[in-house]
Design an enzyme around this catalytic site. Structure first.
Site, PDB file in Angstrom:
ATOM      1  N   LYS A  13       0.836  -1.216   0.000  1.00  0.00           N
ATOM      2  CA  LYS A  13       0.000   0.000   0.000  1.00  0.00           C
ATOM      3  C   LYS A  13       0.866   1.261   0.000  1.00  0.00           C
ATOM      4  CE  LYS A  13      -2.261  -0.920   3.831  1.00  0.00           C
ATOM      5  NZ  LYS A  13      -1.599  -2.177   4.254  1.00  0.00           N
ATOM      6  N   ARG A  88      -9.074   1.236   9.333  1.00  0.00           N
ATOM      7  CA  ARG A  88      -8.637  -0.136   9.588  1.00  0.00           C
ATOM      8  C   ARG A  88      -9.693  -0.896  10.387  1.00  0.00           C
ATOM      9  NH1 ARG A  88      -2.772   0.626   9.212  1.00  0.00           N
ATOM     10  NH2 ARG A  88      -1.671  -1.325   9.426  1.00  0.00           N
ATOM     11  N   ARG A 123      11.901  -6.217   4.302  1.00  0.00           N
ATOM     12  CA  ARG A 123      11.501  -4.807   4.219  1.00  0.00           C
ATOM     13  C   ARG A 123      12.444  -3.908   5.031  1.00  0.00           C
ATOM     14  NH1 ARG A 123       5.444  -2.498   4.818  1.00  0.00           N
ATOM     15  NH2 ARG A 123       5.534  -2.930   7.042  1.00  0.00           N
ATOM     16  N   ARG A 156      11.689  -2.096  10.790  1.00  0.00           N
ATOM     17  CA  ARG A 156      10.667  -1.699  11.760  1.00  0.00           C
ATOM     18  C   ARG A 156      10.542  -2.763  12.846  1.00  0.00           C
ATOM     19  NH1 ARG A 156       5.461  -0.033   8.251  1.00  0.00           N
ATOM     20  NH2 ARG A 156       4.461  -1.002  10.055  1.00  0.00           N
ATOM     21  N   ARG A 167      -0.030  -9.066  13.350  1.00  0.00           N
ATOM     22  CA  ARG A 167      -0.665  -8.003  12.546  1.00  0.00           C
ATOM     23  C   ARG A 167      -1.586  -8.604  11.489  1.00  0.00           C
ATOM     24  NH1 ARG A 167       4.302  -4.872  10.491  1.00  0.00           N
ATOM     25  NH2 ARG A 167       2.817  -3.451   9.542  1.00  0.00           N
TER      26      ARG A 167
HETATM   27  P1  AMP Z   1       1.244   0.592   8.974  1.00  0.00           P
HETATM   28  O1  AMP Z   1       2.487   1.372   8.724  1.00  0.00           O
HETATM   29  O2  AMP Z   1       0.058   1.078   8.198  1.00  0.00           O
HETATM   30  O3  AMP Z   1       1.461  -0.905   8.829  1.00  0.00           O
HETATM   31  O4  AMP Z   1       0.846   0.835  10.510  1.00  0.00           O
HETATM   32  C1  AMP Z   1       1.738   0.474  11.549  1.00  0.00           C
HETATM   33  C2  AMP Z   1       0.994   0.387  12.863  1.00  0.00           C
HETATM   34  O5  AMP Z   1       0.404   1.666  13.186  1.00  0.00           O
HETATM   35  C3  AMP Z   1      -0.166  -0.586  12.920  1.00  0.00           C
HETATM   36  O6  AMP Z   1       0.246  -1.921  13.167  1.00  0.00           O
HETATM   37  C4  AMP Z   1      -0.984  -0.012  14.074  1.00  0.00           C
HETATM   38  O7  AMP Z   1      -0.376  -0.290  15.323  1.00  0.00           O
HETATM   39  C5  AMP Z   1      -0.853   1.493  13.836  1.00  0.00           C
HETATM   40  N1  AMP Z   1      -1.909   1.998  12.924  1.00  0.00           N
HETATM   41  C6  AMP Z   1      -1.731   2.562  11.701  1.00  0.00           C
HETATM   42  N2  AMP Z   1      -2.912   2.929  11.173  1.00  0.00           N
HETATM   43  C7  AMP Z   1      -3.860   2.583  12.064  1.00  0.00           C
HETATM   44  C8  AMP Z   1      -5.281   2.671  12.095  1.00  0.00           C
HETATM   45  N3  AMP Z   1      -5.976   3.193  11.071  1.00  0.00           N
HETATM   46  N4  AMP Z   1      -5.933   2.205  13.187  1.00  0.00           N
HETATM   47  C9  AMP Z   1      -5.257   1.689  14.237  1.00  0.00           C
HETATM   48  N5  AMP Z   1      -3.926   1.558  14.279  1.00  0.00           N
HETATM   49  C10 AMP Z   1      -3.213   2.003  13.209  1.00  0.00           C
END
Ligand code: AMP
Length: 212
Positions: A13, A88, A123, A156, A167
């Site tokens: 994404k 989400r 990654r 990360r 996740r």
């Molecule tokens: P991402 O970089 O999109 O994979 O997000 C990394 C982490 O940020 C996720 O595993 C959640 O802990 C938090 N996070 C990001 N976006 C959201 C969201 N819309 N709702 C809840 N937690 C989020």
């Protein structure tokens, strides 16, 4: 174009959001990048989010909704936006709808769990600008250094295999129901995983009907 990108963590994404953003001239709002920057800076939001993010859990809806609505109110979002990583959960999507946040399309990048787990181990992420790389499929020009901003690339904390599995579970339970939510509203489009970043972009461009 007001676009939501859906798909499992590691589906691509962020990478596709960056490409589409340059192509369409609209900003990407990545909640993950906003949260990581807040954690790094030790802000109030960062302190609240840290524990959740590092353990692969979802940050509470009210924190996320606050961040996104504040960002959407900025002037560069007036001509459209790409939401990467938000909504989400169904309550987040309902909130956007209730607050009149327009969505033209919810685009799902569909990748199976095994491919995700294999992919996440390679990654690398820039802590400076949030750009994503992969040691094999999308390496930076200089190993360990971001092409965009010159910052060091890191793994990360939440990309460890155990947290990735966590996740993915959260994704299937909390986020996958959004596919139905947007399908019922006639907004859902899906792109299957492709062998390369370029092929995925080409498929997205075709599905969205954007000029190639
Ligand atoms: P991402 O970089 O999109 O994979 O997000 C990394 C982490 O940020 C996720 O595993 C959640 O802990 C938090 N996070 C990001 N976006 C959201 C969201 N819309 N709702 C809840 N937690 C989020």
């Amino acid at each position: 174009m007001r676009l939501i990108l859906l798909g499992a963590p590691g589906a691509g994404k962020g990478t596709q959001a960056g490409i589409l953003s340059s192509r369409l001239g609209i900003p990407v709002i990545s909640t993950g990048n906003i949260l990581r920057a807040a954690i790094k800076q030790g802000t109030h939001v960062g302190l609240k989010a840290r524990e959740y993010v590092e353990n692969g859990k979802l940050v509470p809806d009210d924190v996320i909704i606050g961040i996104v609505e504040e960002r959407l109110a900025e002037s560069d979002c007036a001509g459209g936006y790409i939401l990467d990583g938000m909504p989400r959960t169904i309550p987040q999507a309902e909130h956007l709808e209730k607050d009149g946040v327009g969505v033209d399309c919810a685009l799902c990048i569909d990748v199976d769990d095994e491919t995700i787990i294999a992919r996440m181990s390679g990654r690398r992420t820039c802590l400076g600008c949030g750009a994503s790389y992969h040691v094999v499929s999308a390496p930076p020009r200089t190993e360990g250094i971001c092409d965009n901003c010159g910052s060091e690339l890191t793994i990360r904390k939440d990309d460890s295999p155990e947290t990735v599995r966590n996740r993915l579970e959260v994704y299937h339970r909390e986020t996958e129901p959004l596919l139905n939510f947007y399908a019922e509203r006639g907004k859902l489009k899906t792109v299957k995983n492709q062998p390369s970043i370029e092929a995925t972009t080409a498929e997205i461009v075709r599905v969205l009907g954007i000029e190639p």
